[in-house]
Design an enzyme around this catalytic site. Sequence first.
Site, mmCIF file in Angstrom:
data_model
loop_
_atom_site.group_PDB
_atom_site.id
_atom_site.type_symbol
_atom_site.label_atom_id
_atom_site.label_comp_id
_atom_site.label_asym_id
_atom_site.label_seq_id
_atom_site.Cartn_x
_atom_site.Cartn_y
_atom_site.Cartn_z
ATOM 1 N N GLN A 241 -44.917 -15.768 -44.623
ATOM 2 C CA GLN A 241 -44.046 -14.530 -46.190
ATOM 3 C C GLN A 241 -44.809 -14.682 -46.959
ATOM 4 O OE1 GLN A 241 -41.926 -12.445 -45.151
ATOM 5 N NE2 GLN A 241 -40.726 -13.465 -43.814
ATOM 6 N N PHE A 268 -36.650 -15.023 -33.855
ATOM 7 C CA PHE A 268 -38.106 -15.908 -34.490
ATOM 8 C C PHE A 268 -38.205 -15.820 -35.825
ATOM 9 C CE2 PHE A 268 -36.482 -11.849 -32.452
ATOM 10 C CZ PHE A 268 -37.927 -11.038 -31.087
ATOM 11 N N GLU A 288 -37.888 -19.303 -31.635
ATOM 12 C CA GLU A 288 -38.858 -19.109 -32.108
ATOM 13 C C GLU A 288 -39.913 -19.709 -30.414
ATOM 14 O OE1 GLU A 288 -40.924 -17.806 -34.943
ATOM 15 O OE2 GLU A 288 -42.944 -18.318 -33.493
ATOM 16 N N CYS A 362 -40.642 -6.052 -40.781
ATOM 17 C CA CYS A 362 -40.956 -5.192 -41.113
ATOM 18 C C CYS A 362 -42.465 -3.790 -40.528
ATOM 19 C CB CYS A 362 -42.853 -6.500 -41.355
ATOM 20 S SG CYS A 362 -42.814 -6.889 -39.748
HETATM 21 C C1 SAM Z 1 -41.993 -11.818 -38.921
HETATM 22 S S1 SAM Z 1 -42.263 -13.301 -38.321
HETATM 23 C C2 SAM Z 1 -40.979 -14.010 -39.139
HETATM 24 C C3 SAM Z 1 -41.137 -15.563 -39.209
HETATM 25 C C4 SAM Z 1 -39.645 -15.924 -39.560
HETATM 26 N N1 SAM Z 1 -38.303 -15.304 -39.441
HETATM 27 C C5 SAM Z 1 -40.552 -16.450 -41.298
HETATM 28 O O1 SAM Z 1 -39.402 -15.564 -42.111
HETATM 29 O O2 SAM Z 1 -40.954 -17.133 -41.829
HETATM 30 C C6 SAM Z 1 -41.722 -13.076 -36.969
HETATM 31 C C7 SAM Z 1 -41.922 -14.649 -36.119
HETATM 32 O O3 SAM Z 1 -41.765 -14.364 -34.470
HETATM 33 C C8 SAM Z 1 -42.623 -15.053 -33.982
HETATM 34 N N2 SAM Z 1 -42.486 -14.382 -32.445
HETATM 35 C C9 SAM Z 1 -43.533 -13.468 -32.458
HETATM 36 N N3 SAM Z 1 -43.235 -12.929 -30.421
HETATM 37 C C10 SAM Z 1 -41.683 -13.958 -30.455
HETATM 38 C C11 SAM Z 1 -41.138 -13.281 -29.048
HETATM 39 N N4 SAM Z 1 -42.158 -12.820 -28.045
HETATM 40 N N5 SAM Z 1 -40.266 -14.397 -28.851
HETATM 41 C C12 SAM Z 1 -39.744 -15.284 -29.928
HETATM 42 N N6 SAM Z 1 -41.203 -15.177 -31.248
HETATM 43 C C13 SAM Z 1 -41.289 -14.667 -31.368
HETATM 44 C C14 SAM Z 1 -43.938 -15.369 -34.265
HETATM 45 O O4 SAM Z 1 -44.500 -16.235 -33.690
HETATM 46 C C15 SAM Z 1 -43.197 -15.708 -35.412
HETATM 47 O O5 SAM Z 1 -42.860 -15.934 -36.421
#
Ligand code: SAM
Length: 407
Positions: A241, A268, A288, A362
């Site tokens: 973040q 995620f 994740e 987001c």
């Molecule tokens: C907006 S970030 C949120 C991460 C965490 N919740 C945080 O607040 O730090 C989205 C996350 O989704 C993961 N991600 C992206 N595509 C994905 C997928 N197809 N399946 C699972 N995770 C995924 C990314 O690696 C990233 O860590």
Amino acid sequence: MDEITITRLGHRGDGIADGPVFAPMTLPGEVVSGKLDGDRLRDLRIVTPSDDRVSAPCRHYKSCGGCQLQHASDAFVADWKIDVVRQALAAQGLTAEFRPIVTSRPQARRRASLSVRRTKKGAMAGFHAKGSDVIIQIPDCKLLHPDLLAAIPVAEKLALIGGSRKGELNVLATLSETGLDIAVSDGKPLDEALRLALSAETETHKLARLSWDDEVIGQREPPLQRFGKALVAPPPGAFLQATPDGEAALLATVQEIVGSAAQVADLFSGCGTFALPLAERAEVHAVESDAAMIAALDLGWRRAKGLKMVSHEARDLFRRPLMPDELRRFDAVVIDPPRAGAEAQVRELAESEVSVVAFVSCNPVTFARDVRILADASYRLNWVQVVDQFRWSAHVELVAFLTRENV
Ligand SMILES: C[S@@+](CC[C@H](N)C(=O)[O-])C[C@H]1O[C@@H](n2cnc3c(N)ncnc32)[C@H](O)[C@@H]1O
């Protein structure tokens, strides 16, 4: 060109007049004139300013592309960001109650993606100028945490050592509990001489870690981030973040929604921003796609004291979402997808018996699309909390609270 009136702001924060004509750094209701270049107005003159216009707090604002909305009052930006979400929901036939926005302080950003170029005299690090790939220096930036500004001379030195003559180096600099965590991309390919020279810079600048195209070149100490009681060293370049203020606001809202749930799924999950603090009260299953992030989360959990069980899996939730029978054991689900949203996962959630959902997003457009799917499956959108951690930009982040009587 004759005078025109700005009617609205676009999703990048530009003022838009009928046509459409795009006029950067203008506000709705303002009368402006300038030279029309395609659909953009240049050499802008504000004929009648808006009551919401303020003097930009940063001296770099006019040229720097890092901020888009410093000419607008905080109250205007707050209303605008909430309205972006309201309109995205309305386009899906949805309405919501909005809580007052929470905005990060100036100089709170703990991470910056710096562009660096070698010059005749040395090197120059900063942000791209507005609408151009020219780099401008930002020594008095009002976004970045003062400690993060220390990354600028480091980035310039790294470009001198490993930047190509023509290309641009990208230096992702992050503040950690143990010092600067620097991840470089688009530099020269690594060879032994370059590795040696870069490793010396890790010591000279007392960097926590220096990585080059994902290879760790030097690490004086693990670059730790605190998530509740846990300390986690994320892999180079991993999602984080943008501000501690923003993270705290998102987390407090997620915690409020999850309440006393005993079993929580964090989908995620990244490196555990929500999962690890939630594990102070609940057993958490973190999912994740990035295995290195899951490994970092796991190590942070194992080393922390006083946390409940955190299980995890590295899984692509676009291709292999958690199915309704896998979701059955959870009292609450936290879901925080990337900008593309979580359509496949949400379709399975819609078929599940989960009664509480904390939806972090987001991207208001994919958020509204996904909430439509949940609403059609009798979920109720109770309220939305907009969190502005990308101050003075057009980015919008939010947490939404959804519930459903079990069907
Ligand atoms: C907006 S970030 C949120 C991460 C965490 N919740 C945080 O607040 O730090 C989205 C996350 O989704 C993961 N991600 C992206 N595509 C994905 C997928 N197809 N399946 C699972 N995770 C995924 C990314 O690696 C990233 O860590």
